[in-house]
Design an enzyme around this catalytic site. Structure first.
Site, PDB file in Angstrom:
ATOM      1  N   GLY A  43    -100.243  14.832 -43.461  1.00  0.00           N
ATOM      2  CA  GLY A  43    -100.185  13.823 -42.413  1.00  0.00           C
ATOM      3  C   GLY A  43     -98.859  13.816 -41.667  1.00  0.00           C
ATOM      4  N   VAL A  44     -97.847  14.450 -42.235  1.00  0.00           N
ATOM      5  CA  VAL A  44     -96.566  14.554 -41.532  1.00  0.00           C
ATOM      6  C   VAL A  44     -96.653  15.773 -40.625  1.00  0.00           C
ATOM      7  CG1 VAL A  44     -94.091  14.883 -41.777  1.00  0.00           C
ATOM      8  CG2 VAL A  44     -95.344  13.531 -43.472  1.00  0.00           C
TER       9      VAL A  44
ATOM     10  N   LEU B  76     -95.896  18.841 -38.957  1.00  0.00           N
ATOM     11  CA  LEU B  76     -94.880  19.881 -39.068  1.00  0.00           C
ATOM     12  C   LEU B  76     -95.284  21.124 -38.271  1.00  0.00           C
ATOM     13  CD1 LEU B  76     -94.299  19.703 -42.950  1.00  0.00           C
ATOM     14  CD2 LEU B  76     -92.751  18.849 -41.195  1.00  0.00           C
ATOM     15  N   GLY B  77     -96.577  21.457 -38.331  1.00  0.00           N
ATOM     16  CA  GLY B  77     -97.039  22.705 -37.730  1.00  0.00           C
ATOM     17  C   GLY B  77     -96.809  22.750 -36.229  1.00  0.00           C
TER      18      GLY B  77
ATOM     19  N   SER C 291    -106.711  33.470 -35.008  1.00  0.00           N
ATOM     20  CA  SER C 291    -107.050  32.385 -35.936  1.00  0.00           C
ATOM     21  C   SER C 291    -108.482  32.501 -36.425  1.00  0.00           C
ATOM     22  CB  SER C 291    -106.907  31.030 -35.229  1.00  0.00           C
ATOM     23  OG  SER C 291    -105.611  30.862 -34.718  1.00  0.00           O
TER      24      SER C 291
ATOM     25  N   HIS D 258    -104.814  23.534 -33.112  1.00  0.00           N
ATOM     26  CA  HIS D 258    -104.164  24.224 -31.995  1.00  0.00           C
ATOM     27  C   HIS D 258    -104.442  23.530 -30.660  1.00  0.00           C
ATOM     28  CE1 HIS D 258    -102.553  27.448 -34.364  1.00  0.00           C
ATOM     29  NE2 HIS D 258    -103.740  27.736 -34.883  1.00  0.00           N
TER      30      HIS D 258
END
Lengths: 430, 430, 430, 430
Positions: free
Chosen positions: C259-260, C262-263, C288, C370
Site C-alpha cells: 500500500g506504500v 514505491l513502484g 510486461s 502502469h
C-alpha cells in the site's frame, strides 16, 4: 584464400604493434620522452596488450637483449670504486650496474593500468622462462622491482565476508587452490562468523586479491579437514570463546608475483589481527597437506641420513617396506588398521623432519614454506584427508604447523641450518 | 648538579637507543631476522624516533660506512660479466653492486609507519648533506628508492575543497610556499567553485599531501596576481564557461622527497582532469614568479651570448644600464612609467630566453621547472606582482608559461638542447 | 510427560513476554516513560521478537482494542470546531482524532531496530487481516505512518551491480517475483554493462532493498522476453548507443510496505537517472505480463460494454468463442497459426482497454499499476512469453507500456476517469 | 522613474510566483497531480524559494485558510464513530480530521531538497507566528510532521573532530550558542582527544548538523567553565583514565525544528557512546548556566511558596535583600567575599529547587530542560563563570546537573509532578 590474406594482414598489424611498442620503450628511456612519459607509457601498455603470443616471445627476447648494462662501463666503474670508495664513484657504479630494464619498468608503471600490466607481463614471462633460460636476467629484474613494490609495507590487509562485492568473492572461488570451493553456498560457509578470510591487496590493484588465507576458530587443534569443509557444519555462535585459530587454506592469486614473499607476512599479520579481535585465542596453527609424502614413500628407495645410527636406519627401511606392501593393493584407500596408520604417521614424521641429510633442502613444499616462516611441526594426523587427492598425495595424512610468535625467529634460524623444529609429539614417533 | 646527572642518564639512554637501532638494522639484513622482519622493523622505527640530533648524526655516518657494496666482490663480478654476458653473471653483478642499504630501507619499510619514517629520515639526512658530503651515496640510495615508490603510477590525485577534512586544509595553509595563505577565510576563497586545488597523495600517507597546485578558472590569461589572491574577488558562477585554467601556485609539502619528480606529473594529470570537467577550457597556463630576475639584473655585469651579434649585445647592455639607473632610487617600488615597464619586460625576456650561453643552465629555477616540463614561455607581464616580495625578486614582473600537451615533447627536447620555446609575443620583445 | 511440562513452561514464559510488552507499550505513552523512551522502546522490541504466533494474535487484538481515540472526546471537539474554526479548536480536534496507536508506533521507532521491527510487524499484521477484519483500523495506522516515513523524499536510489555486496545480491535473487533468477550466474547476466538494476533503500534499512527494477538497454522495443532472460545473450558493448530502455521486471521486497507507493516513484526516478547516463535513449517502456488475460478469456462469458454498438459486441463474442475453441485442445501450447495469434492480440487489446464498463476497475493488476502511473498501452505482443507460466496466464501474450514523462499526467487523469491511453497500434486492433 | 518600473515588474513577477506556487500546491493534492507528484513538488519548491517576505506572508495565510479539515464532514464522521466504533468509521474519521496541509507537506517532501525546504519553511513560519496567531494550526501541523520525521529512530549520531569537513566545522562555529567559539584555533581545542563533540544528523540533510553537544573528559566534576574554554588548556594524554564526562555546551542548529525533542535524545545517546569508548567513566554531568537567576533575584520581590514555613520564607527574603544590597554596587562584578558567594549559592538553590509553587513551571529554561530529561541538580558552583555574560545572567553561578541513567525515569516523573530532584549538597544549602 581469403583466410591467407587475413592472416597476412594480421601478421602485418602485429609487426606494427611490436615495432611501435619497442620504439615507445626506447623513447621512454630517452630525454625527450621523459617530459611526456605518462602518455608514452600509456600508449606502450595499449600496444603490449595487443601482442600475439609470438610477438610476446620476440618482445621478451628484445627486453633481454637490449636493456642490459654495458659491461665495459661497469668494469671501468668497478675498478674506479675499488681504487677509491668516495660516494661519487659508488653512485656511478650502482647506476651503471642496474639494468636499464628496471628504469624502463618503472616508467611503464606510470601509465594507466601500469602496475597491473607489469604483473601480467611477469606472468607471461614466467611461462617462457623454462624454455628460454636466456630470459633469467629479465625475470630477476621483474622480481626485484615487484618485491620492492609489493613490499608488505605497501599491502593492505582486508577481511572478506558476505558483505564483500560479488566480484571479489568470485575471485576467491576461482583462486582457492588447496580445498576447492564448490560454488557460492560452499563459499558462504567459509565466511560465517566463526570463520575468517583475509586477503592482501595492493592500493593500485584494489579489486584483485593478491593472496588469501582461510581461518577457522575452533575449541581445539583439528585432526581432520572434512568437518571444516562441510557446508552443513553448524556455525559456532560462541566464536569469541574459541581457543584455536586454524589456517586451513592459503592461496596465491597472482602468478606474476612468484618469488615475492607474501604468505609469510600474511600469516603473521593475520595472527596479530585475530589476537586483537579474539583475546581468548591461545593457539595459531595450520591443518596442512603433505603433498610430497606418497611420492617419497614409493620412490625413495633407501633414504640415508649420515646422522643416524645404522640400527635406526634399518628400522626406517623396514617400516617403509612394510608400508609399501600394505599400500600396494590400493594406494588411494585408507586402511582402517591402527597399526598401518601409526606406521604412516611415523614415516611421515621421518619424511618431514629428518628424511634427508641436513644439507639437502626440505623435500616437501608446504613444510618448506611453514618451517621457513618459523613455524614448528606440531602434530601428524593420519586419516585426516580422505579425499581422492588427499589419499593420493599423502595416504590421507595431514599435519599441524604451529605459529608461536615468540619462537619463530629461533625456529627459522634452526631451519636455515638444516634442522626442523618439532614438538615432542612428533619427535617421539621416530 | 641534578641537571648533570639527568644529562648523563639521558646520554646513556641515547647511546642505548642508537646501539640497539644499529643492531636491529643488522639483524634485519640477516637470515634469522628475515622471518620476523615486520616486527624487527617496527622496533627499529621506534628507536629511530627517539634519537637526539647528535645520535642521528652518528646513525647516518654508520649508514654511510657499513652498508656499502664490497668493492672486491663487485670488481670480480664485473670482470666475469665482461667476459661472459650470461644471465647468471649479470644477476650476480647487479645484486652485488646495489648497496645493501637499499635492502635495509626496503625492510624497514615493512614496519608500522615505515614509509612515513623513511621520508622523514631522508628529510633529516638532507639537512646534514651539505656539511657531510660523505653522505651523498646514502642520499642517492634514498632518492633512488623513493623515486621508485613515489612513482606517479602509485600516486593518487585528489581534489581538495571546503568538504575536505580540516586537518588537510591546515596542512595546505602551512605548506603554501608561493603566495602565503592568511588563515581559513583566505584559504576558503581559493576553494570556491571557480577554483581548484589538487594534491597528490601516496596510499601509505593518506593524510599527508605530497604536493599541491592551485588553479583559477578565468575568461582569459591573467596579467596580474593580486585579483587571484584577493579574498573578496567575486566567485564566478559560470565556471563552466571559462576558457583559461591558470596554475597560480604549486607547493611541495615533503622535504624528504626532494629530487623525486612530482610537479611535472601533477600538472599534466591536472590538465587532463580539468579537460574532462570543463570541456570549454582552451588554455592551460601559469602565472609564475621570476625569482632570479632582480638579482640577475643587478649582479650580472655584461652578459655575453656568443650567438648574438655585437650590436644586439650592445643594445642589451645599454638597456640593462638604463634599467639599473631607474631602479636605483627604490628597487622595490614599481615605476608607473610605461617606458620603464616596457624595458623591464624586454630585459626579462632576455633573462629567461637567451641571457646565457646555450651550454649554461637556465638561471631561473621556476623557468627551469616549467620549460623542462615542456611548457612554452608565453607572455611577460610587468606590474604583475606589486607585493614586497614580488618587487624585490623581479621588480614586479611575472610570467605566463603555457602547457600545450601537443607540444610538450618537442619543447622539452628543445630545452634540453639549450633552447627556450617562446611565443612570438616574447621573442618580438628582444 | 516432560514435553507437557516444557509446554506449560513455554506458555508461561510467553504470557510473561506478552504482558510485559503491553506494559512497556502503555509506559511508552505515559509521561514517565517519555524521558526514557529510547530504552523502553528497545525493551519492547526485544519482547516483541520473542512472541509466538498465538501471542502475536493477542498483541494485535490489543492494539486494536486499547489505542483507539475516545469517541466522546472527539465528538465534543468536533462540535466545538464546527462552531468556531479557531486554531486552538482545530489543533485539539486533530490531536484527539488521531489514534494513539500512531504515537505508540512513533515511540517504538525510537528503539534499536525500530523501523525494521515496525515493517516486520506490519507484515505479520497483514497475514491476520483477512481473518480478523477488526484489525483494519490498526492496519490503516501502520499504512499511514509507513507512507509518511517511506515517502520518496526519504528513499535512496542505488544501482546494484557485480560490485555490490553478496548479501544484497542474494536478496535480489530471493525477491525477484516476475522472472525467477536461477542462481548467481543467471543474476550476473542481468548486471552486465548493457543492463541496469536499481533499488530503493531507506536510510534506516541500509542492507535491505525495498523494491527493485531490472532494465535492459536495447536498439528497439522488444517483442519477447526470452532473449532478455537468456544468460548466454551476448553483452552489448555499445550500450551508450541504445535507443530503448526496457523495464522487464519490478519486484517488491517488503511485504510490510503493502500500500506504500514505491513502484511509481522508482520507475520515474530511474527514467531520469537513465536519461542522464544515456543521452541517446528515446524510449522508456516495459515488457510486461498480462496475468489476468487467460482467466478472463475462459471465464467471462459475454462481456458487455454499454459504450459499444451491438454489432461490435457481437464480433467480440464471436472472436472469444473462436479463441476458446482453438485453445481448448491445449491451453498451455502456443499455436504457430498467425490467425490465432492475431486473434489473441485483438482479444488482449479488448481485455486491457475496453473489456469492462468504464465504472468497473481495470481487471489486470499489472495494467492497473502502469496505467495508473500514467503509462500508455503501446503494443500487444503475441508469442512473447512461451514459458509454462506465460502460456498459462496469458497464452503467451505480453505487453509494452510506454512511459513518456510529458504525457503521464494526462494519461493518469484519463485512467482515473475510466479511459485507457493506448497507441494507435493497439486501438486499431479493435 | 526606472526604479518604479523595475519595482512594478518585480511585483508582477512575484505575484506570478505566488499564484503559480499555490496552483502547484493544489495540484499536488489532486488525483491528476499524484502520478507526477515528484516533479510538481520540485517546481513548487523552486517557486517557494523565490518568494519575497511579503509573498511569504500571503503564502502562509493561504496555508492557514485553505487546507483545514471540513468541519461539517468531521462532525458527521465523529457522530457516526460515536454510534459505532467499527474500523471503517474510525478510519474515515481520522482521515477527515487530519488537516490536508499535512498531506500537502508530505507530497512537497517528495521534491528535490524537499526536507530541507520544509525545515526552512517552518523557520520562516515561526518568525510570523507571534504577530499572526492565526497561523498556530499551520505551525502545529509542521511540528507534528517534523517530530515524526526527525524521530530519534531516524537520526544519526556522528562524532565531529579535526578530520571532519571544514564545511561542517564552520557550522559548528556559527551555531555554538552557549560559549562562543572564537575561530578555528579555539574550535580545535574543543576537538582534541580529551574532548568530544557529537552531533545528530538526518539522512536527508547530511551536511547540516541538527544539534550538537560538547563534552570534556576530566578527573572530577568541574567547578568553573574558564579552564574548559581556554585554548591553552593542556590536552590530557590519559583521556582513557578520566572518571567524569562533562557536557559543557549544547546548541541547536535548526530554528525550524523548534519543539522537536532532540536534546534529550542526544544526551542519552552520547552517554551510551561514551560508556562504550571509556569504560572508566563513572559520572556524566553538565556544567550549565543559570540564565534566569540574576533576573529572578532582582525582580521577584518576595517569592511565596505555600509549602514553606513562614520562618523559612522570612529567612529567604532576608537573604535576597542582603544579596541585592551587596550586588547593587556593581551587579557584574564578582565579589571575592566567601559569605557573599555562599549566599548566592544558597539563593540559587532556592531559585532552582523550590522558588515557585509546585504548580508553576520551573522558571529557568536550562534547568527545565535538564530536569525534564530526568537529570538531578547536583551542585551549585559560585564564581564559576566570570565572563561578562555569566556575571550578568547569574552573578557568576553555574550548576552541575547529573545524568544517572538508572534514575532518570523517576527524576523525570518527580519533575513533572512539580518536584526537583537534587543532591544532598544542594538541599542542605536551603
Amino acid at each position: 584464400m581469403f583466410e591467407r590474406i587475413r592472416q597476412v594482414r594480421r601478421n602485418a598489424r602485429e609487426r606494427v604493434d611490436l615495432t611501435r611498442l619497442i620504439e615507445l620503450c626506447r623513447q621512454l628511456l630517452t630525454e625527450r620522452g621523459e617530459s611526456n612519459s605518462v602518455a608514452i607509457a600509456g600508449h606502450a601498455i595499449e600496444r603490449y596488450h595487443r601482442l600475439s603470443p609470438e610477438a610476446l616471445d620476440r618482445f621478451f627476447e628484445l627486453l633481454a637483449g637490449e636493456f642490459d648494462p654495458d659491461p665495459g662501463e661497469v668494469l671501468m666503474l668497478a675498478e674506479r670504486y675499488a681504487v677509491s670508495r668516495v660516494p661519487a664513484n659508488l653512485i656511478a657504479l650502482s647506476r651503471a650496474a642496474e639494468p636499464p630494464r628496471q628504469e624502463l619498468l618503472r616508467r611503464l608503471n606510470r601509465g594507466a593500468q601500469g602496475t597491473a600490466t607489469i604483473v601480467a607481463m611477469r606472468a607471461q614471462l614466467l611461462q617462457r622462462l623454462r624454455r628460454s633460460p636466456g630470459l633469467a636476467a629479465v625475470d630477476a629484474d621483474f622480481e626485484h622491482l615487484l618485491s620492492s613494490w609489493f613490499n608488505p609495507g605497501f599491502l593492505q590487509l582486508q577481511r572478506i565476508d558476505w558483505q564483500s562485492p560479488a566480484q571479489l568473492l568470485e575471485q576467491i572461488i576461482r583462486h582457492e587452490a588447496v580445498h576447492e570451493i564448490d560454488g557460492w553456498n560452499d563459499l558462504r560457509r567459509r565466511l560465517e562468523p566463526d570463520r575468517r578470510l583475509f586477503a592482501f591487496f595492493h592500493p593500485m590493484l584494489p579489486s584483485e586479491p593478491l593472496i588469501f588465507v582461510e581461518v577457522a576458530l575452533l575449541p581445539q587443534m583439528p585432526r581432520a579437514i572434512a568437518p571444516l569443509l562441510d557446508r552443513q557444519d553448524p556455525v559456532r555462535a560462541d566464536a569469541q570463546k574459541m581457543k584455536v585459530a586454524v589456517f586451513y587454506s592459503i592461496s596465491n592469486c597472482q602468478p606474476g608475483l612468484r618469488g615475492v614473499n607474501l604468505g609469510n607476512f600474511l600469516i603473521k599479520r593475520v595472527v596479530e589481527q585475530l589476537r586483537d579481535e579474539f583475546p581468548n585465542l591461545k593457539t595459531f596453527c595450520t591443518l596442512s597437506p603433505v603433498p610430497g609424502f606418497a611420492h617419497w614413500l614409493s620412490h625413495v628407495a633407501e633414504p640415508a641420513d649420515p646422522r643416524l645410527k645404522p640400527a635406526v636406519l634399518r628400522e626406517l627401511h623396514t617400516e617403509m617396506a612394510a608400508a609399501r606392501e600394505r599400500l600396494a593393493f590400493d594406494p588411494t584407500a585408507a586402511s582402517p588398521d591402527d597399526v598401518d596408520q601409526q606406521r604412516l604417521a611415523r614415516l611421515c614424521a621421518w619424511y618431514l623432519s629428518r628424511s634427508a641429510d641436513p644439507q639437502a633442502p626440505q623435500p616437501d613444499p608446504v613444510a618448506r614454506f611453514h618451517l621457513n616462516n618459523g613455524a614448528r611441526l606440531e602434530r601428524i594426523n593420519p586419516l585426516a584427508d580422505l579425499s581422492r587427492k588427499g589419499l593420493k598425495q599423502s595416504h590421507g595424512v595431514m599435519v599441524n604447523y604451529l605459529y608461536d610468535l615468540e619462537e619463530i625467529e629461533a625456529n627459522h634460524e634452526r631451519f636455515v641450518n638444516g634442522e626442523v623444529s618439532a614438538a615432542r609429539a612428533v619427535t617421539s614417533l621416530i
